[in-house]
Write a protein that holds these residues in place. Structure first.
Motif, PDB file in Angstrom:
ATOM      1  N   PRO A 291       0.802  -1.226   0.000  1.00 29.49           N
ATOM      2  CA  PRO A 291       0.000   0.000   0.000  1.00 29.49           C
ATOM      3  C   PRO A 291       0.835   1.277   0.000  1.00 29.49           C
ATOM      4  O   PRO A 291       1.040   1.904   1.037  1.00 29.49           O
ATOM      5  N   LEU A 292       1.357   1.628  -1.178  1.00 29.76           N
ATOM      6  CA  LEU A 292       2.017   2.920  -1.350  1.00 29.76           C
ATOM      7  C   LEU A 292       0.954   3.844  -1.945  1.00 29.76           C
ATOM      8  O   LEU A 292       0.515   3.630  -3.076  1.00 29.76           O
ATOM      9  N   VAL A 293       0.511   4.821  -1.137  1.00 30.94           N
ATOM     10  CA  VAL A 293      -0.650   5.600  -1.565  1.00 30.94           C
ATOM     11  C   VAL A 293      -0.377   7.108  -1.462  1.00 30.94           C
ATOM     12  O   VAL A 293       0.580   7.550  -0.828  1.00 30.94           O
ATOM     13  N   VAL A 294      -1.250   7.852  -2.103  1.00 33.20           N
ATOM     14  CA  VAL A 294      -1.189   9.311  -2.008  1.00 33.20           C
ATOM     15  C   VAL A 294      -1.884   9.718  -0.708  1.00 33.20           C
ATOM     16  O   VAL A 294      -2.917   9.147  -0.356  1.00 33.20           O
ATOM     17  N   GLY A 295      -1.292  10.657   0.004  1.00 27.98           N
ATOM     18  CA  GLY A 295      -1.910  11.148   1.233  1.00 27.98           C
ATOM     19  C   GLY A 295      -1.933  12.677   1.250  1.00 27.98           C
ATOM     20  O   GLY A 295      -1.075  13.324   0.639  1.00 27.98           O
ATOM     21  N   ARG A 296      -2.975  13.224   1.926  1.00 23.35           N
ATOM     22  CA  ARG A 296      -2.987  14.680   2.081  1.00 23.35           C
ATOM     23  C   ARG A 296      -2.648  15.008   3.533  1.00 23.35           C
ATOM     24  O   ARG A 296      -3.225  14.432   4.455  1.00 23.35           O
TER      25      ARG A 296
ATOM     26  N   ASP B 200      -5.152   7.199  -3.525  1.00 23.58           N
ATOM     27  CA  ASP B 200      -4.826   6.682  -4.858  1.00 23.58           C
ATOM     28  C   ASP B 200      -3.514   5.883  -4.791  1.00 23.58           C
ATOM     29  O   ASP B 200      -2.612   6.205  -4.013  1.00 23.58           O
ATOM     30  N   ASP B 201      -3.447   4.890  -5.646  1.00 21.19           N
ATOM     31  CA  ASP B 201      -2.249   4.041  -5.711  1.00 21.19           C
ATOM     32  C   ASP B 201      -1.073   4.854  -6.262  1.00 21.19           C
ATOM     33  O   ASP B 201      -1.101   5.300  -7.413  1.00 21.19           O
ATOM     34  N   ALA B 202      -0.046   5.042  -5.459  1.00 22.37           N
ATOM     35  CA  ALA B 202       1.103   5.844  -5.896  1.00 22.37           C
ATOM     36  C   ALA B 202       2.093   5.024  -6.719  1.00 22.37           C
ATOM     37  O   ALA B 202       2.945   5.578  -7.408  1.00 22.37           O
TER      38      ALA B 202
ATOM     39  N   LEU C 100       0.958   5.619 -10.118  1.00 22.69           N
ATOM     40  CA  LEU C 100       1.094   7.055 -10.384  1.00 22.69           C
ATOM     41  C   LEU C 100       2.552   7.418 -10.711  1.00 22.69           C
ATOM     42  O   LEU C 100       2.834   8.182 -11.628  1.00 22.69           O
ATOM     43  N   LEU C 101       3.489   6.841  -9.966  1.00 22.49           N
ATOM     44  CA  LEU C 101       4.900   7.187 -10.154  1.00 22.49           C
ATOM     45  C   LEU C 101       5.601   6.250 -11.136  1.00 22.49           C
ATOM     46  O   LEU C 101       6.808   6.349 -11.362  1.00 22.49           O
ATOM     47  N   GLY C 102       4.853   5.296 -11.711  1.00 20.80           N
ATOM     48  CA  GLY C 102       5.464   4.373 -12.679  1.00 20.80           C
ATOM     49  C   GLY C 102       6.365   3.352 -12.014  1.00 20.80           C
ATOM     50  O   GLY C 102       7.277   2.821 -12.628  1.00 20.80           O
ATOM     51  N   LEU C 103       6.124   3.068 -10.737  1.00 21.21           N
ATOM     52  CA  LEU C 103       6.996   2.128 -10.030  1.00 21.21           C
ATOM     53  C   LEU C 103       6.648   0.671 -10.325  1.00 21.21           C
ATOM     54  O   LEU C 103       7.373  -0.230  -9.947  1.00 21.21           O
ATOM     55  N   ALA C 104       5.518   0.477 -11.015  1.00 22.11           N
ATOM     56  CA  ALA C 104       5.118  -0.904 -11.300  1.00 22.11           C
ATOM     57  C   ALA C 104       5.673  -1.379 -12.628  1.00 22.11           C
ATOM     58  O   ALA C 104       5.488  -2.526 -13.010  1.00 22.11           O
ATOM     59  N   ASP C 105       6.356  -0.490 -13.342  1.00 23.46           N
ATOM     60  CA  ASP C 105       6.845  -0.869 -14.670  1.00 23.46           C
ATOM     61  C   ASP C 105       7.740  -2.084 -14.599  1.00 23.46           C
ATOM     62  O   ASP C 105       8.681  -2.125 -13.810  1.00 23.46           O
ATOM     63  N   GLU C 106       7.439  -3.017 -15.446  1.00 23.65           N
ATOM     64  CA  GLU C 106       8.313  -4.184 -15.536  1.00 23.65           C
ATOM     65  C   GLU C 106       9.240  -4.001 -16.728  1.00 23.65           C
ATOM     66  O   GLU C 106       8.889  -3.373 -17.717  1.00 23.65           O
ATOM     67  N   VAL C 107      10.420  -4.570 -16.587  1.00 26.45           N
ATOM     68  CA  VAL C 107      11.430  -4.428 -17.632  1.00 26.45           C
ATOM     69  C   VAL C 107      11.912  -5.821 -18.022  1.00 26.45           C
ATOM     70  O   VAL C 107      12.214  -6.641 -17.160  1.00 26.45           O
TER      71      VAL C 107
ATOM     72  N   LEU D 112      -0.080  17.191  -1.037  1.00 25.31           N
ATOM     73  CA  LEU D 112      -0.278  15.773  -1.324  1.00 25.31           C
ATOM     74  C   LEU D 112       1.100  15.111  -1.324  1.00 25.31           C
ATOM     75  O   LEU D 112       2.026  15.597  -1.997  1.00 25.31           O
ATOM     76  N   VAL D 113       1.225  14.041  -0.559  1.00 25.34           N
ATOM     77  CA  VAL D 113       2.525  13.367  -0.444  1.00 25.34           C
ATOM     78  C   VAL D 113       2.352  11.875  -0.736  1.00 25.34           C
ATOM     79  O   VAL D 113       1.238  11.392  -0.940  1.00 25.34           O
ATOM     80  N   VAL D 114       3.472  11.169  -0.759  1.00 25.04           N
ATOM     81  CA  VAL D 114       3.457   9.715  -1.040  1.00 25.04           C
ATOM     82  C   VAL D 114       3.720   8.986   0.270  1.00 25.04           C
ATOM     83  O   VAL D 114       4.751   9.207   0.914  1.00 25.04           O
ATOM     84  N   VAL D 115       2.768   8.143   0.684  1.00 22.96           N
ATOM     85  CA  VAL D 115       2.871   7.481   1.974  1.00 22.96           C
ATOM     86  C   VAL D 115       3.026   5.972   1.776  1.00 22.96           C
ATOM     87  O   VAL D 115       2.232   5.345   1.064  1.00 22.96           O
ATOM     88  N   SER D 116       4.036   5.425   2.400  1.00 21.91           N
ATOM     89  CA  SER D 116       4.144   3.966   2.410  1.00 21.91           C
ATOM     90  C   SER D 116       3.545   3.485   3.719  1.00 21.91           C
ATOM     91  O   SER D 116       4.112   3.722   4.789  1.00 21.91           O
ATOM     92  N   LEU D 117       2.394   2.847   3.634  1.00 28.97           N
ATOM     93  CA  LEU D 117       1.699   2.356   4.825  1.00 28.97           C
ATOM     94  C   LEU D 117       2.297   1.020   5.252  1.00 28.97           C
ATOM     95  O   LEU D 117       2.986   0.353   4.455  1.00 28.97           O
ATOM     96  N   PRO D 118       2.075   0.625   6.499  1.00 30.12           N
ATOM     97  CA  PRO D 118       2.599  -0.683   6.944  1.00 30.12           C
ATOM     98  C   PRO D 118       2.195  -1.780   5.953  1.00 30.12           C
ATOM     99  O   PRO D 118       1.046  -1.840   5.535  1.00 30.12           O
ATOM    100  N   GLY D 119       3.140  -2.615   5.578  1.00 29.21           N
ATOM    101  CA  GLY D 119       2.874  -3.657   4.579  1.00 29.21           C
ATOM    102  C   GLY D 119       3.530  -3.338   3.246  1.00 29.21           C
ATOM    103  O   GLY D 119       3.670  -4.205   2.383  1.00 29.21           O
ATOM    104  N   THR D 120       3.961  -2.095   3.082  1.00 27.90           N
ATOM    105  CA  THR D 120       4.653  -1.729   1.840  1.00 27.90           C
ATOM    106  C   THR D 120       6.085  -2.267   1.895  1.00 27.90           C
ATOM    107  O   THR D 120       6.711  -2.271   2.957  1.00 27.90           O
TER     108      THR D 120
END
Lengths: 389, 866
Positions: free
Chosen positions: B46-51, B175-177, B180-187, B110-118
């Motif tokens: 759960p890497l999400v956008v937080g306000r 929202d899923d960050a 949003l940040l393109g961190l899921a891109d596979e190469v 708006l910031v990027v929050v890594s919640l427990p489990g990330t």
């Protein structure tokens, strides 16, 4: 017959009647008494002694005592001839029958005692058959040799021949004739071991392909050969690499061989080595000496993948690593430039070639995990296999 | 090898929704692009956008100030109420409480929050933890923590949406960050074979993906507009006075200038991200754009600071002794084969700017003050670049591509595309003048019979499949005469030159998996050769005799010759020397198998074996001289017999030999009695067994030879079909010094023989011997002879003396002692006599005895013992 010789001559006048009382007057030690009672007593005594004899040695004594030369029965028998004619028959019958019974019992007892004694003797000879018997242990062949023989047998079985060549080879045969450009990276000092001095034109062969060229030059087409042998690369030794390893390459050149024939040969080879329903897969690749070229994979023979492409591989399979496929080596249709360099007309002949590593086969097939075990010469590695793999 | 980010690939070819890297790799493998590895998503959980709702600054005893914040991370992740024992700051409402050390944000951001489990890059798992007196229920992330690198605008701290790494991004809390940040891109990293240089680009790989799957493909080259030039730009001269293999080092050179670029302009986030994913490090806008275009189209580019370049640019070979300090700060001495880019600072082509296609120099490098650039896009000869890259050990992204061949139609397109990107993100103006020196050589058409693919592959391809496949890969196909096609390969496929090349394209596009399996029928071979069969027998004979076959390395050091006591002029010192041995102390190839077998014996003893009984069948070699060379004739056709003869004549003398080493107890301690130790007699016996196994026989004669005991060695001789006896090997007890040196068991013995020669000496047909049924006569003889007389000589004399009647002669006892006399020995033989014609008479037997005695006396002076 000392006993017989010393025996006194029987008295011819000796009377014979049924139940004749022992005559006091004629009773001498030398004169046997032949009457029913005496004989019956003698026979009963003999039979009792036979039955009582505990072993063959005792029985032998019984025989001497009761039917020997000095026995009552023998003496009586001897005396028959001196009896009056009319008594001889009855006396003969009496003694003969009696003696017959005794002899029969003796024989039976002899067999019985001898059998028991033999049994006892054999029992006394009992050994511990579980003792180790390895005065000199049997040796062993190297499993790579055994596997190579088996591979050779496969090719001989499908009508091919086994071709061999030297390990120190000319660069022309190892590279140039195989369409490897002078700049090809495999020719670098990082990959290939060369004979000094620089540009000697000689090297430790990196593949057994030069044997293919030699065979084509010497024998021309058609040609169906497998080329097993030792090859060398400039690799440091570790669990999966060795500067020295073994390869077998196949080459078939004929008028109209196709890639379908290549697939057919690989399928048959895979079935021979791994059994079951072999599935081979070709993937496009590039080699200077073949065009088209392919990488060949065998379907894993170890996990569920062996059951067919529709079956998933075991993700932890030690053989295929979960991919379902085992990379076996390169193959393809022989490049026309290679045929030309070897003096075969590519307009008339075409064919296919393939190559694979024997160590890799052994590692996969028998679960050898460290390449070093195969090259260091530790006898325990070979001894484990004996002469079979 | 090229790394292909799926999102980049999708720009040129339609990827199905939700395509995984694994699926793409599998598809690419089908057309020949093997997967090297898959680089998966870097962040999970759960890497999400937080306000940021509340922000309380709390100074700490350690001097730091921390931010105690209440963050809205969306309804799905918010806690509805505060923990009464550990409340969050400010008004209670659904949220999470987090402690953050960075200060570049305020409430409302708006910031990027890594919640427990990330799980963050580096396998860093986030969990709730107590810190600075509060529970921190997650972490607000910086670009570094997400492996995005330092902030592109240089801002220090966490990511704030709309700035820096998150420039232009907006989202809602929860929202899923990752997406949003393109961190899921596979190469997918692929392996490209040397014939497919064009696959060192997204353009090429996308094309192949389309071949594999039929997905719609757009050649990115077609999307670049190249307006006609208003004239020639900076002067460029192509001068190659030393072409390699008759080919010019540079066949095309495009130069395009861009002026007025903002030197502080930043590389856009998406581009930097793609470069990182593709394995390159973002550096500066200009450099990043040239790399980006190279990765995208496949054309290496170089940017020069236009203000530092002095026209004309001259492309020429290096002069002897010329030097260049490359971008990696190393001053390199150039080779006359190196192709150089030079300018005319200090004279016409006097200053070296770089080694063509390999690496640029410092002098004209773009810097943080560069505002005007010259973009170079050239076509360099693959061999020239390959040799320079190898010579200077400078494998670069550019050289990798040039070595494999770059589409010669790319330079202008790539230069234009790069100029546009630089102008778009860095401002400035593209010069309307273009320099385009040299020319493009179009590929030669190949005449292709329609049935050729079927002839080679064995599949009856339809004319549509043949033509369609070739067109799909970019060939121009025209119908020729007599069922042929005139096929012109595309400019990016220099590897397609002959019919078979085209066959491969058709076969792989239709699919290798459609090729049927047909076992060919060979005309019938002759089975194993005599030598091949005999070798197996020899091998098996030794195994059955209790020896273990081992492997050994053929590499030896010079010291081994002394250790084995070879004399200074021993021919076995004439080893083949390697130019590049794996180990400096083992530069030679063994000349005798024992050289490598004795160390193996030692290794086994060292590993706990108590005795040694090993053998090997292997190759040995003797050099034909230190300067012998094997010529390399042309491979265009079969060399003449004379040429071949020369090629082969240089090769070392190579022999297939068999060697064995035995020592120590021949078996384990046994209840049946002590095992006899292996000794000299065993090796002769083993040699004879080998000979018998291959159908031959051996004669032994005493000899002296290293590494054997001088009194306990023998030469092994075989007699060939023509009756000549030749030495084929040696056996005996090893010299005590050798035994000691290798720490072998006492009296260790060895044998080595030329197995091929032994096999060759065996008769091809073993003639029958009649089996006589007449009675046997046995006669025993004991002869007293001089100690020096070999038993074999006495035996030979007996055989000769008795002649055909001697069925078998066998020595059964050797006796020395006072009764015999000093220096003498008694040899006792049992002889079996039999005639094939009749029962032997006592006169015949007596005569045979007499002949035997006379023969032994004549031959060796033996006297029958009374």
């Amino acid at each position: 017959m000392a006993g017989g010789d010393s025996a006194p001559a029987p008295t011819p006048s000796c009377p014979w009647t049924k139940a004749i009382p022992v005559s006091e007057s004629s009773s001498t030690p030398d004169m046997p008494v032949i009457d029913d009672a005496t004989i019956t007593v003698a026979i009963d005594a003999a039979l009792a002694a036979i039955a009582a004899a505990p072993d063959t040695a005792a029985l032998k004594q019984v025989r001497i005592e009761h039917v020997g030369d000095h026995s009552v029965l023998t003496a009586a028998n001897r005396a028959i001839k001196d009896l009056p004619k009319d008594q001889k028959a009855a006396a003969g019958k009496l003694i003969g029958q009696g003696k017959g019974r005794v002899q029969k019992e003796l024989a039976a007892r002899q067999n019985e005692l001898a059998a028991a004694e033999e049994e006892a003797a054999l029992a006394a000879e009992t050994v511990d058959v579980t003792l180790p018997t390895d005065l000199r242990s049997r040796g062993a062949t190297h499993p790579l040799t055994t596997l190579q023989d088996r591979i050779n047998d496969f090719f001989v079985g499908i009508g091919w021949e086994i071709a061999e060549g030297p390990e120190i080879e000319s660069a022309w045969l190892n590279f140039d004739a195989l369409n490897a450009d002078a700049e090809h990276p495999s020719r670098s000092l990082q990959d290939t071991l060369y004979v000094a001095p620089e540009n000697s034109g000689m090297l430790l062969r990196t593949q057994t392909s030069p044997v293919q060229i030699r065979a084509m030059i010497e024998r021309g087409a058609p040609l169906y050969i497998a080329c097993p042998g030792t090859v060398y690369r400039a690799d440091e030794i570790d669990a999966t690499h060795s500067p020295m390893f073994h390869q077998v390459e196949g080459l078939a050149i004929d008028k109209d061989l196709t890639m379908a024939n290549l697939v057919g040969t690989l399928d048959a080879f895979a079935a021979h080595l791994f059994g079951g329903q072999p599935i081979t897969r070709l993937r496009p690749n590039h080699f200077p000496f073949t065009e088209p070229s392919a990488e060949m994979d065998f379907r894993c023979f170890n996990c569920d993948a062996r059951l067919g492409v529709e079956h998933d591989a075991d993700p932890n399979c030690r053989v295929c690593g979960g991919t379902g496929w085992i990379e076996m080596g390169g193959c393809g249709m022989v490049h026309p430039s290679v045929l030309r360099a070897a003096g075969v007309d590519p307009e008339e002949y075409q064919g296919f070639a393939f190559g694979l590593g024997i160590e890799r086969l052994l590692m996969l097939r028998n679960g050898v995990s460290d390449m070093r075990d195969m090259v260091e010469g530790d006898v325990r590695f070979s001894q484990h296999y004996g002469t079979e793999i | 090898m090229p790394r292909i980010p799926l999102t980049w690939l999708a720009e040129h070819v339609t990827l199905p929704e939700g395509s995984s890297a694994l699926q793409v790799a599998t598809d690419l493998a089908r057309v020949g692009l093997e997967e090297e590895s898959i680089h998966g998503a870097q962040v999970t959980g759960p890497l999400v956008v937080g306000r940021v709702l509340e922000l309380v600054k709390e100074p700490q005893k350690n001097g730091k100030t921390i931010n105690w914040v209440r963050v809205d991370v969306g309804p799905e992740h918010n806690e509805d109420a505060d923990n009464p024992k550990d409340p969050q700051p400010g008004t209670e409402r659904p949220s999470r409480g987090i402690i953050c050390g960075a200060h570049n944000f305020v409430a409302g951001d708006l910031v990027v929050v890594s919640l427990p489990g990330t799980v963050l890059p580096g396998d860093f798992a986030i969990a709730a933890r107590k810190t600075y007196g509060h529970t921190s229920d997650g972490m607000i992330c910086s670009g570094d923590e997400l492996d995005l690198g330092p902030d592109p605008t240089g801002e220090d701290g966490i990511i704030v949406l709309g700035r820096g790494h998150a420039e232009g991004l907006s989202a809602e809390p929860g929202d899923d960050a990752i997406a949003l940040l393109g961190l899921a891109d596979e190469v997918v990293e692929i392996n490209v074979t040397p014939d497919r240089g064009y696959c060192f680009s997204m353009r090429g790989v996308a094309r192949e993906y389309s071949h594999a799957t039929g997905a719609a493909y757009t050649d990115p080259v077609t999307t670049v507009q190249t307006p006609s030039a208003s004239g020639a730009g900076i002067g460029v001269q192509l001068r190659d006075d030393a072409p390699i293999r008759g080919g010019a080092g540079c066949t095309r050179f495009v130069a395009l200038e861009v002026h007025g670029v903002d030197p502080t302009a930043q590389t856009p986030r998406w581009m930097a991200r793609r470069l990182t994913q593709a394995g390159m490090r973002p550096i500066s806008l200009i450099v990043d754009v040239t790399n980006y275009v190279m990765l995208d189209l496949g054309q290496p580019l170089h940017a020069y600071d236009a203000q530092k370049v002095v026209a004309p640019i001259v492309v020429r070979r290096a002069r002897s002794g010329e030097k260049l300090t490359t971008l990696d700060d190393v001053t390199r001495t150039l080779d006359v084969e190196d192709l150089l880019i030079t300018d005319s600072d200090g004279g016409d082509g006097a200053r070296v700017l770089g080694v063509a296609g390999v690496m640029g120099g410092e002098s004209t490098e773009v810097s943080e003050t560069t505002t005007s650039i010259v973009l170079e896009a050239a076509t360099f000869q693959p061999i020239t670049v390959a040799r320079s890259a190898r010579r200077h050990r400078l494998p670069s992204e550019a050289s990798k591509r040039f070595e494999r061949g770059v589409d010669p139609h790319l330079p202008l397109v790539a230069a234009r595309r790069a100029a546009e990107l630089i102008a778009r993100f860095g401002g400035g103006e593209i010069d309307s003048r273009v320099t385009d020196e040299g020319e493009v050589t179009e590929p030669a058409p190949v005449t292709f019979p329609l049935g050729d693919a079927e002839r080679v592959v064995g599949i009856a391809y339809t004319p549509e499949q043949v033509r369609g496949s070739l067109e799909m890969i970019g060939c121009t196909v025209r119908t020729g005469s007599d069922d042929t096609l005139e096929v012109t390969p595309p400019s990016w496929r220099p590897d397609l030159t002959i019919r078979e090349d085209l066959v491969e394209e058709i076969a792989r596009l239709v699919g290798y998996d459609t090729i049927p399996s047909v076992l060919p029928t060979a005309p019938g071979g002759r089975g194993l050769t005599v030598a091949q069969r005999a070798r197996r027998s020899a091998n098996r004979a030794l195994a059955e005799a209790g020896l273990t076959e081992v492997a050994s390395s053929p590499f030896v050091g010079e010291g081994i010759f002394d250790r084995l006591r070879y004399s200074a002029d021993d021919a076995r010192r004439g080893a083949v020397r390697l130019l590049n041995p794996l180990a400096d102390d083992e530069p030679l190839m063994r000349t005798e198998l024992l050289q490598s077998l004795l160390p193996v014996a030692r290794r086994n003893l060292g590993r706990g074996e108590e005795s040694v009984a090993i053998f090997q069948l292997g190759a040995t070699s003797l050099s034909r001289g230190a300067d012998v060379r094997s010529p390399i004739p042309s491979a265009a056709g079969r060399p003449t017999d004379a040429e071949l003869e020369e090629v082969l004549a240089a090769l070392p003398i190579q022999t297939r030999v068999l060697a064995a080493v035995v020592g120590g107890p021949s078996g384990p301690d046994s209840w049946q009695g002590e095992p006899a130790p292996w000794g000299w007699a065993d090796v002769f016996d083993l040699a004879r067994r080998v000979a018998a196994a291959v159908g031959s026989t051996l004669e032994v004669r005493r000899t002296e030879r290293a590494p054997f005991h001088p009194g306990r060695a023998g030469e092994l001789r075989s007699t060939s079909a023509d009756g000549t006896s030749a030495i084929i090997g040696y056996a005996g007890e090893l010299h005590p010094a050798v035994v000691k040196d290798f720490a072998l068991p006492a009296r260790t013995s060895a044998l080595e023989l030329d197995l091929e020669a032994l096999i060759a000496s065996a008769p091809s047909v073993v003639p029958a011997v009649p089996v006589s049924t007449y009675p046997l006569a046995k006669e025993d003889f004991a002869f007293v002879v001089e100690e020096s007389v070999p038993a074999s000589a006495v035996e030979a004399a007996i055989v000769v003396g008795i002649g055909d009647l001697a069925e078998d002669v066998h020595l059964f006892d050797v006796f020395t002692g006072e009764q015999i006399g000093e220096g003498k020995k008694s040899l006792a033989f049992s002889v079996r006599l039999r005639s094939t014609e009749a029962t032997l008479t006592s006169e015949q037997i007596g005569a045979a005895r007499a002949r035997c005695i006379a023969a032994v006396e004549t031959a060796v002076g033996g006297v029958l013992r009374a």
